[in-house]
Design an enzyme around this catalytic site. Structure first.
Site, mmCIF file in Angstrom:
data_model
loop_
_atom_site.group_PDB
_atom_site.id
_atom_site.type_symbol
_atom_site.label_atom_id
_atom_site.label_comp_id
_atom_site.label_asym_id
_atom_site.label_seq_id
_atom_site.Cartn_x
_atom_site.Cartn_y
_atom_site.Cartn_z
ATOM 1 N N HIS A 1 86.834 26.187 130.280
ATOM 2 C CA HIS A 1 86.072 27.343 129.601
ATOM 3 C C HIS A 1 86.320 28.575 130.596
ATOM 4 O O HIS A 1 86.959 29.199 130.418
ATOM 5 C CB HIS A 1 84.359 26.731 129.175
ATOM 6 C CG HIS A 1 83.998 27.369 128.389
ATOM 7 N ND1 HIS A 1 83.483 27.763 127.253
ATOM 8 C CD2 HIS A 1 84.599 28.838 127.900
ATOM 9 C CE1 HIS A 1 83.349 28.399 126.295
ATOM 10 N NE2 HIS A 1 83.448 29.854 126.533
ATOM 11 N N ASP B 1 87.888 26.567 116.609
ATOM 12 C CA ASP B 1 87.915 27.336 118.179
ATOM 13 C C ASP B 1 86.434 26.772 118.439
ATOM 14 O O ASP B 1 85.029 27.955 118.315
ATOM 15 C CB ASP B 1 88.346 28.703 118.527
ATOM 16 C CG ASP B 1 87.632 28.267 120.587
ATOM 17 O OD1 ASP B 1 89.012 28.199 121.313
ATOM 18 O OD2 ASP B 1 86.858 29.279 120.697
ATOM 19 N N TYR C 1 78.783 26.501 122.454
ATOM 20 C CA TYR C 1 78.757 26.794 121.515
ATOM 21 C C TYR C 1 77.747 26.233 120.854
ATOM 22 O O TYR C 1 77.331 26.366 119.750
ATOM 23 C CB TYR C 1 80.154 26.954 120.543
ATOM 24 C CG TYR C 1 80.640 27.886 121.418
ATOM 25 C CD1 TYR C 1 80.722 29.084 122.694
ATOM 26 C CD2 TYR C 1 82.356 27.968 120.903
ATOM 27 C CE1 TYR C 1 82.133 30.054 123.000
ATOM 28 C CE2 TYR C 1 83.259 28.693 121.421
ATOM 29 C CZ TYR C 1 82.960 29.378 122.272
ATOM 30 O OH TYR C 1 83.676 30.315 122.827
ATOM 31 N N LYS D 1 85.959 23.328 124.640
ATOM 32 C CA LYS D 1 86.233 23.504 125.698
ATOM 33 C C LYS D 1 85.421 22.872 126.533
ATOM 34 O O LYS D 1 84.145 22.429 126.711
ATOM 35 C CB LYS D 1 85.956 25.002 126.330
ATOM 36 C CG LYS D 1 86.854 25.997 125.115
ATOM 37 C CD LYS D 1 86.845 27.297 125.440
ATOM 38 C CE LYS D 1 87.181 28.623 123.830
ATOM 39 N NZ LYS D 1 86.418 28.272 122.914
HETATM 40 N N1 LIG Z 1 87.479 31.381 126.499
HETATM 41 C C1 LIG Z 1 85.936 32.178 126.313
HETATM 42 O O1 LIG Z 1 85.566 32.960 127.195
HETATM 43 C C2 LIG Z 1 85.713 33.268 125.547
HETATM 44 C C3 LIG Z 1 84.491 34.382 124.801
HETATM 45 C C4 LIG Z 1 83.819 34.551 123.951
HETATM 46 C C5 LIG Z 1 84.621 34.456 122.162
HETATM 47 N N2 LIG Z 1 85.445 33.442 122.198
HETATM 48 C C6 LIG Z 1 85.736 32.790 121.471
HETATM 49 O O2 LIG Z 1 86.600 33.495 120.926
HETATM 50 C C7 LIG Z 1 85.658 33.657 119.083
HETATM 51 C C8 LIG Z 1 85.832 35.351 118.845
HETATM 52 O O3 LIG Z 1 84.724 36.333 119.590
HETATM 53 P P1 LIG Z 1 83.731 36.577 119.158
HETATM 54 O O4 LIG Z 1 83.266 35.958 118.202
HETATM 55 O O5 LIG Z 1 83.406 37.128 120.836
HETATM 56 O O6 LIG Z 1 84.393 38.058 118.478
HETATM 57 P P2 LIG Z 1 85.381 38.885 117.296
HETATM 58 O O7 LIG Z 1 85.648 37.783 116.369
HETATM 59 O O8 LIG Z 1 85.989 39.921 117.546
HETATM 60 O O9 LIG Z 1 84.280 39.529 116.473
HETATM 61 C C9 LIG Z 1 83.331 39.307 115.267
HETATM 62 C C10 LIG Z 1 82.095 39.893 114.938
HETATM 63 O O10 LIG Z 1 83.520 40.408 114.071
HETATM 64 C C11 LIG Z 1 82.351 40.682 112.433
HETATM 65 N N3 LIG Z 1 83.654 40.545 111.970
HETATM 66 C C12 LIG Z 1 84.764 39.479 112.055
HETATM 67 N N4 LIG Z 1 85.858 40.000 110.861
HETATM 68 C C13 LIG Z 1 85.502 41.261 110.698
HETATM 69 C C14 LIG Z 1 85.761 42.035 109.541
HETATM 70 N N5 LIG Z 1 87.551 41.931 109.347
HETATM 71 N N6 LIG Z 1 85.206 42.903 109.442
HETATM 72 C C15 LIG Z 1 84.120 43.848 110.426
HETATM 73 N N7 LIG Z 1 83.440 42.278 110.781
HETATM 74 C C16 LIG Z 1 84.337 41.320 111.029
HETATM 75 C C17 LIG Z 1 81.906 39.073 112.352
HETATM 76 O O11 LIG Z 1 80.945 39.596 112.124
HETATM 77 P P3 LIG Z 1 80.676 38.542 110.394
HETATM 78 O O12 LIG Z 1 80.390 37.296 111.373
HETATM 79 O O13 LIG Z 1 79.208 39.233 109.791
HETATM 80 O O14 LIG Z 1 81.663 38.752 109.650
HETATM 81 C C18 LIG Z 1 81.751 39.494 114.188
HETATM 82 O O15 LIG Z 1 80.131 40.199 113.937
HETATM 83 C C19 LIG Z 1 84.767 33.397 119.559
HETATM 84 O O16 LIG Z 1 83.472 33.015 118.190
HETATM 85 C C20 LIG Z 1 84.774 31.987 120.194
HETATM 86 O O17 LIG Z 1 85.386 31.113 119.303
HETATM 87 C C21 LIG Z 1 85.642 32.622 123.115
#
Ligand SMILES: NC(=O)c1ccc[n+]([C@@H]2O[C@H](COP(=O)([O-])OP(=O)(O)OC[C@H]3O[C@@H](n4cnc5c(N)ncnc54)[C@H](OP(=O)(O)O)[C@@H]3O)[C@@H](O)[C@H]2O)c1
Length: 277
Positions: free
Chosen positions: A109, A46, A51, A76
């Site tokens: 997006h 994704d 990004y 997106k």
């Molecule tokens: N459409 C939208 O508006 C929108 C908005 C926000 C996000 N997104 C998408 O959704 C994706 C995921 O959301 P997000 O990045 O905001 O948050 P997330 O996936 O909920 O959390 C990511 C965080 O958790 C840590 N993490 C990952 N796996 C872990 C585990 N097994 N144990 C402990 N910590 C862990 C990562 O650190 P490390 O990298 O250090 O492991 C990072 O700090 C984004 O990357 C993006 O692609 C889309």
């Protein structure tokens, strides 16, 4: 290597039940992280124009050695490119940066209602799909009302709606709407960005009952809700852990207990008012 199961979208294409988020995965380290994830078995990646890592994602696809048709590369459309012609041009920009001849899943997006051009963008995305430049089309951060408008005006139902979804914000009403209309739910920030969620007693108890980590318990909860989570991790160990959630199942009571952590949106991202360009 983990084999991540798939579901079939409303346009007949196959879609993984879990993918990799890539927000903040940039540069050479970003490429390495995505290549590593693909080697572990991730097939849905994704990204987004905003990004600023489409180049890295394309590079990772080429370096992975995995057959192009096995991968689902999602990007997106940013708010600043809403409009019919603007969307066609923006998609071509994404294809250029990715270095690919097809976007597998193209999402609006954010709806940006005050601009009110998302319907024009949706019509352009239908055109892009007809031209074969995009395989599946969907949206992100759309409400039931916004989804209904796209469907009513064009007769084309988004294949996916990617929304904020985690145990603090389970989105049950929106998910029911998706199910009724054949829209696949995708969960962004599925781990609630590693906030205090992973230390919640409920999550810790469920994880211990299955001999898995707290992240695995939460990601399995997403899978059993029928949503595709896209956890982001830059680290191989956590990527492996996050993808390894298909060998156990939560009970209905455990799913309900995790859903009971609900408290609402965490980041003030109400699509009726929050806009991103
Ligand atoms: N459409 C939208 O508006 C929108 C908005 C926000 C996000 N997104 C998408 O959704 C994706 C995921 O959301 P997000 O990045 O905001 O948050 P997330 O996936 O909920 O959390 C990511 C965080 O958790 C840590 N993490 C990952 N796996 C872990 C585990 N097994 N144990 C402990 N910590 C862990 C990562 O650190 P490390 O990298 O250090 O492991 C990072 O700090 C984004 O990357 C993006 O692609 C889309």
């Amino acid at each position: 290597m983990t084999s991540i199961p798939t579901v079939t979208l409303n346009d007949g294409t196959s879609f993984p039940q879990l993918g990799l988020g890539t927000y903040e995965l940039r540069g050479a380290a970003g490429v390495d992280a995505v290549v590593g994830a693909i080697a572990l078995g991730y097939r849905l990646i994704d990204t987004a124009v905003n990004y600023e890592n489409e180049t890295e994602i394309g590079e990772a696809v080429r370096r992975s050695g995995v057959d192009r048709d096995e991968l689902t590369i999602a990007t997106k459309l940013p708010g600043r490119d809403h409009g019919f012609d603007e969307t066609l041009a923006s998609a071509r920009g994404s294809l250029d940066r990715l270095g690919l001849d097809r976007i597998d899943l193209y999402l609006i997006h954010w709806p940006n209602p005050s601009v009110d051009k998302s319907l024009d963008s949706w019509r352009a995305m239908i055109r892009l799909r007809e031209e074969g430049l995009v395989r599946s089309i969907g949206v992100s951060n759309f409400t039931e009302q916004m989804l209904s408008r796209l469907i009513d005006e064009t007769g084309v139902t988004p294949a996916v709606n990617q929304v904020e979804l985690h145990p603090y914000f389970p989105q049950s009403a929106l998910r029911a709407f998706h199910t009724a209309h054949g829209i696949r739910t995708e969960s962004w920030s599925p781990l609630a960005k590693r906030s205090e969620l992973l230390a919640e007693q409920t999550v810790t108890d469920v994880a211990a009952a299955h001999g898995v980590t707290e992240s695995q318990a939460v990601l399995r909860w997403h899978v059993q809700l029928g949503s595709t989570p896209i956890p982001k991790s830059a680290h191989t160990g956590r990527q492996r852990e996050n993808a390894d959630v298909f060998g156990f199942a939560l009970t209905d009571d455990e799913v309900a207990a995790i859903s009971a952590l609900e408290r609402g949106r965490l980041w003030d991202g109400d699509p009726n008012t929050h806009e991103e360009m």
